[in-house]
Design a protein around this motif. Structure first.
Motif, short mmCIF file in Angstrom:
data_model
loop_
_atom_site.label_atom_id
_atom_site.label_comp_id
_atom_site.label_asym_id
_atom_site.label_seq_id
_atom_site.Cartn_x
_atom_site.Cartn_y
_atom_site.Cartn_z
N GLY A 196 46.18 21.95 90.79
CA GLY A 196 47.05 22.81 91.80
C GLY A 196 48.50 23.18 91.22
O GLY A 196 48.81 22.11 90.24
N VAL A 198 52.24 24.16 91.67
CA VAL A 198 53.30 24.08 92.63
C VAL A 198 54.84 24.52 91.89
O VAL A 198 54.98 24.38 90.90
CB VAL A 198 53.51 22.73 93.29
N ILE A 233 53.63 26.33 101.03
CA ILE A 233 53.83 25.22 100.18
C ILE A 233 53.12 23.91 100.87
O ILE A 233 52.49 23.06 100.43
CB ILE A 233 55.09 24.90 99.34
N GLU A 234 53.45 23.82 102.14
CA GLU A 234 52.78 22.69 102.97
C GLU A 234 51.47 22.99 103.17
O GLU A 234 50.74 21.80 102.94
CB GLU A 234 53.63 23.07 104.41
N GLU A 237 49.99 21.81 99.86
CA GLU A 237 49.72 20.37 99.63
C GLU A 237 48.70 19.71 100.37
O GLU A 237 47.95 18.89 99.99
CB GLU A 237 50.97 19.71 99.97
N LYS A 238 48.24 20.10 101.51
CA LYS A 238 47.26 19.70 102.21
C LYS A 238 45.92 20.27 101.65
O LYS A 238 44.99 19.23 101.75
CB LYS A 238 47.32 20.37 103.76
N VAL A 240 45.33 20.67 98.37
CA VAL A 240 45.12 19.95 97.05
C VAL A 240 44.86 18.48 97.53
O VAL A 240 44.17 17.75 96.70
CB VAL A 240 46.15 20.17 96.10
N GLU A 241 45.32 17.89 98.56
CA GLU A 241 45.14 16.51 98.85
C GLU A 241 43.34 16.36 99.46
O GLU A 241 42.77 15.59 99.02
CB GLU A 241 46.00 16.07 100.16
N VAL A 247 48.31 18.14 90.66
CA VAL A 247 49.18 19.14 90.87
C VAL A 247 50.41 19.02 89.61
O VAL A 247 50.68 17.91 89.21
CB VAL A 247 49.97 18.80 92.10
N ASN A 249 53.84 20.85 88.38
CA ASN A 249 54.95 21.60 88.76
C ASN A 249 55.33 22.54 87.80
O ASN A 249 55.62 21.90 86.76
CB ASN A 249 56.11 20.57 89.20
#
Length: 270
Positions: A196, A198, A233-234, A237-238, A240-241, A247, A249
């Protein structure tokens, strides 16, 4: 700014000399496009060499060459000196040194480094794969890929896919947006092969505004608003979890740096 013209001369396609010249120029100019570079490929006779040297004299150009035949290298040295032109031989000294160490004569065959071997075909196949399965065009590619990249828009997924493809890895990349359910295939792959990407909302806000301006649009579209970016982005995050992938950066990382992180992990899986 002092103008500079460089002639790239090769008895093959000239990629090696071109890359070396650009690497050298980058030590003086951040934008190598400010330098006029002219490539003379498949040069195979002394008459061409003489004409190139004369043209370089008229245009006050530097010559950078990767001529593998000793006759051609000697001809370039002769005509360059005769016309008062600076010429840099990139391959001759190395070939002579290796020949001395091996006590062997070189083949002096242009283009050997580009022979169509298995490695070359794998690279082409990987590049074509990255194009075919770019930007989530076909989720079936996720199951076929060596590496899968996921992230919101403008996180360098496409350039990173192409960079990894040049290392002979098949890469599929998938954009994540809140309004679209991620492909089911993402949950079927080995999480260790998925990454992922980010980026900070502030950096992404800047990148997207610049993108809109480059397209001739206003930079206040929802696409570039911080609130929208944070929402994406929120959602990222869900997803990729759920996938369970690593992840990375990419806020202040060059594509090459991100690629090295990915390659290190992939190499460990072999």
């Amino acid at each position: 700014m002092t103008p500079l013209t460089m002639f790239i001369v090769s008895d093959s396609v000239g990629e090696t000399a071109d890359l070396v010249a650009k690497a050298a120029i980058s030590q003086f100019r951040h934008d190598v496009d400010t330098v006029v570079m002219k490539r003379f490929a498949n040069v195979d006779n002394l008459k061409q060499i003489e004409e190139i040297a004369l043209l370089a004299q008229r245009q006050k150009a530097l010559i950078v060459h990767t001529l593998v035949k000793s006759e051609m290298r000697e001809g370039m040295a002769h005509y360059a000196m005769e016309n008062g032109v600076q010429a840099i031989d990139l391959i001759g000294p190395i070939v002579d040194m290796i020949g001395g160490r091996l006590e062997e004569s070189p083949f002096e065959e242009p283009g050997l480094v580009r022979q169509l071997d298995d490695d070359y075909f794998k690279k082409i196949e990987a590049i074509e794969f990255a194009v075919k399965y770019d930007d989530g065009r076909d989720p079936r590619g996720i199951l076929l890929a060596d590496i899968v990249l996921v992230g919101v828009s403008r996180t360098s997924k496409t350039p990173l896919s192409q960079y990894l493809a040049h290392h002979r890895y098949k890469v599929a990349n998938v954009p994540l947006v809140p309004e679209v359910e991620p492909p089911a295939e993402l949950l079927q792959i080995d999480p260790a092969r998925c990454f992922g990407l980010v980026i900070s909302p502030e950096k992404l806000n800047f990148i997207r505004k610049e993108r809109l301006i480059a397209l001739g649009l206003k930079d206040d579209a929802s696409y570039a608003k911080v609130s929208r970016i944070e929402q994406e982005i929120e959602h990222f995050e869900k997803v990729v979890e759920r996938v369970g992938c690593r992840v990375i950066n990419v806020t202040n990382r060059a594509v090459e740096e991100t690629a090295n992180i990915i390659l290190d992990q992939i190499e460990q899986l072999k």
